[in-house]
Design a protein around this motif. Structure first.
Motif, PDB file in Angstrom:
ATOM      1  N   LEU A  73      -6.847   0.012   6.701  1.00 27.84           N
ATOM      2  CA  LEU A  73      -5.537  -0.257   6.104  1.00 27.84           C
ATOM      3  C   LEU A  73      -5.634  -0.789   4.669  1.00 27.84           C
ATOM      4  O   LEU A  73      -4.691  -0.652   3.897  1.00 27.84           O
ATOM      5  CB  LEU A  73      -4.776  -1.252   6.979  1.00 27.84           C
ATOM      6  CG  LEU A  73      -3.322  -1.480   6.656  1.00 27.84           C
ATOM      7  CD1 LEU A  73      -2.520  -0.205   6.880  1.00 27.84           C
ATOM      8  CD2 LEU A  73      -2.762  -2.610   7.494  1.00 27.84           C
ATOM      9  N   VAL A  74      -6.767  -1.362   4.308  1.00 31.02           N
ATOM     10  CA  VAL A  74      -6.927  -1.985   2.986  1.00 31.02           C
ATOM     11  C   VAL A  74      -6.600  -1.036   1.827  1.00 31.02           C
ATOM     12  O   VAL A  74      -5.826  -1.395   0.941  1.00 31.02           O
ATOM     13  CB  VAL A  74      -8.331  -2.614   2.829  1.00 31.02           C
ATOM     14  CG1 VAL A  74      -8.597  -3.019   1.382  1.00 31.02           C
ATOM     15  CG2 VAL A  74      -8.466  -3.817   3.745  1.00 31.02           C
ATOM     16  N   PRO A  75      -7.140   0.186   1.787  1.00 32.07           N
ATOM     17  CA  PRO A  75      -6.820   1.067   0.648  1.00 32.07           C
ATOM     18  C   PRO A  75      -5.322   1.369   0.533  1.00 32.07           C
ATOM     19  O   PRO A  75      -4.778   1.409  -0.567  1.00 32.07           O
ATOM     20  CB  PRO A  75      -7.611   2.346   0.925  1.00 32.07           C
ATOM     21  CG  PRO A  75      -8.717   1.927   1.826  1.00 32.07           C
ATOM     22  CD  PRO A  75      -8.151   0.813   2.665  1.00 32.07           C
ATOM     23  N   ARG A 108      -2.911   0.344  -2.634  1.00 31.91           N
ATOM     24  CA  ARG A 108      -2.071   1.312  -3.351  1.00 31.91           C
ATOM     25  C   ARG A 108      -0.616   0.852  -3.383  1.00 31.91           C
ATOM     26  O   ARG A 108       0.072   1.013  -4.396  1.00 31.91           O
ATOM     27  CB  ARG A 108      -2.185   2.697  -2.713  1.00 31.91           C
ATOM     28  CG  ARG A 108      -3.502   3.388  -2.990  1.00 31.91           C
ATOM     29  CD  ARG A 108      -3.504   4.864  -2.630  1.00 31.91           C
ATOM     30  NE  ARG A 108      -3.055   5.160  -1.278  1.00 31.91           N
ATOM     31  CZ  ARG A 108      -3.849   5.260  -0.213  1.00 31.91           C
ATOM     32  NH1 ARG A 108      -5.152   5.075  -0.346  1.00 31.91           N
ATOM     33  NH2 ARG A 108      -3.361   5.560   0.966  1.00 31.91           N
ATOM     34  N   MET A 109      -0.152   0.290  -2.270  1.00 30.58           N
ATOM     35  CA  MET A 109       1.230  -0.195  -2.229  1.00 30.58           C
ATOM     36  C   MET A 109       1.443  -1.322  -3.242  1.00 30.58           C
ATOM     37  O   MET A 109       2.441  -1.339  -3.958  1.00 30.58           O
ATOM     38  CB  MET A 109       1.580  -0.670  -0.814  1.00 30.58           C
ATOM     39  CG  MET A 109       1.699   0.467   0.176  1.00 30.58           C
ATOM     40  SD  MET A 109       1.936  -0.095   1.871  1.00 30.58           S
ATOM     41  CE  MET A 109       3.551  -0.825   1.746  1.00 30.58           C
ATOM     42  N   VAL A 110       0.507  -2.247  -3.304  1.00 37.21           N
ATOM     43  CA  VAL A 110       0.607  -3.361  -4.254  1.00 37.21           C
ATOM     44  C   VAL A 110       0.562  -2.835  -5.685  1.00 37.21           C
ATOM     45  O   VAL A 110       1.343  -3.252  -6.543  1.00 37.21           O
ATOM     46  CB  VAL A 110      -0.499  -4.405  -4.012  1.00 37.21           C
ATOM     47  CG1 VAL A 110      -0.563  -5.408  -5.142  1.00 37.21           C
ATOM     48  CG2 VAL A 110      -0.266  -5.106  -2.675  1.00 37.21           C
ATOM     49  N   GLN A 115       3.464  -3.177  -8.511  1.00 39.93           N
ATOM     50  CA  GLN A 115       3.206  -3.796  -9.811  1.00 39.93           C
ATOM     51  C   GLN A 115       3.545  -2.840 -10.957  1.00 39.93           C
ATOM     52  O   GLN A 115       4.078  -3.265 -11.986  1.00 39.93           O
ATOM     53  CB  GLN A 115       1.760  -4.264  -9.901  1.00 39.93           C
ATOM     54  CG  GLN A 115       1.487  -5.440  -9.000  1.00 39.93           C
ATOM     55  CD  GLN A 115       0.016  -5.804  -8.919  1.00 39.93           C
ATOM     56  OE1 GLN A 115      -0.860  -4.989  -9.195  1.00 39.93           O
ATOM     57  NE2 GLN A 115      -0.253  -7.032  -8.526  1.00 39.93           N
ATOM     58  N   GLU A 116       3.254  -1.557 -10.791  1.00 41.37           N
ATOM     59  CA  GLU A 116       3.607  -0.574 -11.816  1.00 41.37           C
ATOM     60  C   GLU A 116       5.116  -0.509 -11.997  1.00 41.37           C
ATOM     61  O   GLU A 116       5.619  -0.444 -13.124  1.00 41.37           O
ATOM     62  CB  GLU A 116       3.070   0.804 -11.446  1.00 41.37           C
ATOM     63  CG  GLU A 116       1.572   0.935 -11.584  1.00 41.37           C
ATOM     64  CD  GLU A 116       1.064   2.273 -11.061  1.00 41.37           C
ATOM     65  OE1 GLU A 116       1.826   3.257 -11.070  1.00 41.37           O
ATOM     66  OE2 GLU A 116      -0.099   2.321 -10.637  1.00 41.37           O
ATOM     67  N   MET A 117       5.837  -0.522 -10.894  1.00 41.93           N
ATOM     68  CA  MET A 117       7.298  -0.479 -10.985  1.00 41.93           C
ATOM     69  C   MET A 117       7.833  -1.731 -11.684  1.00 41.93           C
ATOM     70  O   MET A 117       8.742  -1.657 -12.492  1.00 41.93           O
ATOM     71  CB  MET A 117       7.912  -0.345  -9.592  1.00 41.93           C
ATOM     72  CG  MET A 117       7.671   1.019  -8.970  1.00 41.93           C
ATOM     73  SD  MET A 117       8.337   1.141  -7.311  1.00 41.93           S
ATOM     74  CE  MET A 117      10.085   1.058  -7.644  1.00 41.93           C
ATOM     75  N   ARG A 118       7.246  -2.879 -11.373  1.00 46.22           N
ATOM     76  CA  ARG A 118       7.672  -4.132 -12.012  1.00 46.22           C
ATOM     77  C   ARG A 118       7.390  -4.101 -13.514  1.00 46.22           C
ATOM     78  O   ARG A 118       8.110  -4.727 -14.291  1.00 46.22           O
ATOM     79  CB  ARG A 118       6.959  -5.327 -11.387  1.00 46.22           C
ATOM     80  CG  ARG A 118       7.299  -5.610  -9.959  1.00 46.22           C
ATOM     81  CD  ARG A 118       8.613  -6.242  -9.768  1.00 46.22           C
ATOM     82  NE  ARG A 118       8.712  -7.497 -10.488  1.00 46.22           N
ATOM     83  CZ  ARG A 118       9.688  -8.349 -10.338  1.00 46.22           C
ATOM     84  NH1 ARG A 118      10.647  -8.101  -9.484  1.00 46.22           N
ATOM     85  NH2 ARG A 118       9.744  -9.451 -11.039  1.00 46.22           N
TER      86      ARG A 118
END
Length: 70
Positions: A30-32, A36-38, A42-45
């Motif tokens: 689940l880590v990858p 990617r979700m994080v 962050q890119e959206m922010r």
């Protein structure tokens, strides 16, 4: 929240003892996805901060926190 996710997924993500916590094989897989979700969040922010972006982030947060729709 992690116990809730584990119940929803039907799999343990962590091995918990009184002295430590370690990832299970499922947790390692689940880590990858989590990274990617994080990164996407962050890119959206980091975008121009327009109202639309803020609304999209709020919508994603609500969907993720609400869990599955039955």
């Amino acid at each position: 929240q992690m116990k809730s996710l584990e119940r929803e997924l039907g799999v343990d993500l962590f091995i918990r003892t009184k002295r430590s916590i370690k990832l299970t094989p499922a947790g390692h897989r689940l880590v990858p996805l989590a990274e990617r979700m994080v990164a996407t969040y962050q890119e959206m922010r980091a975008l121009d901060g327009s109202r639309l972006v803020v609304k999209q982030i709020d919508w994603i947060r609500k969907v993720l926190m609400a869990g599955p729709v039955l």
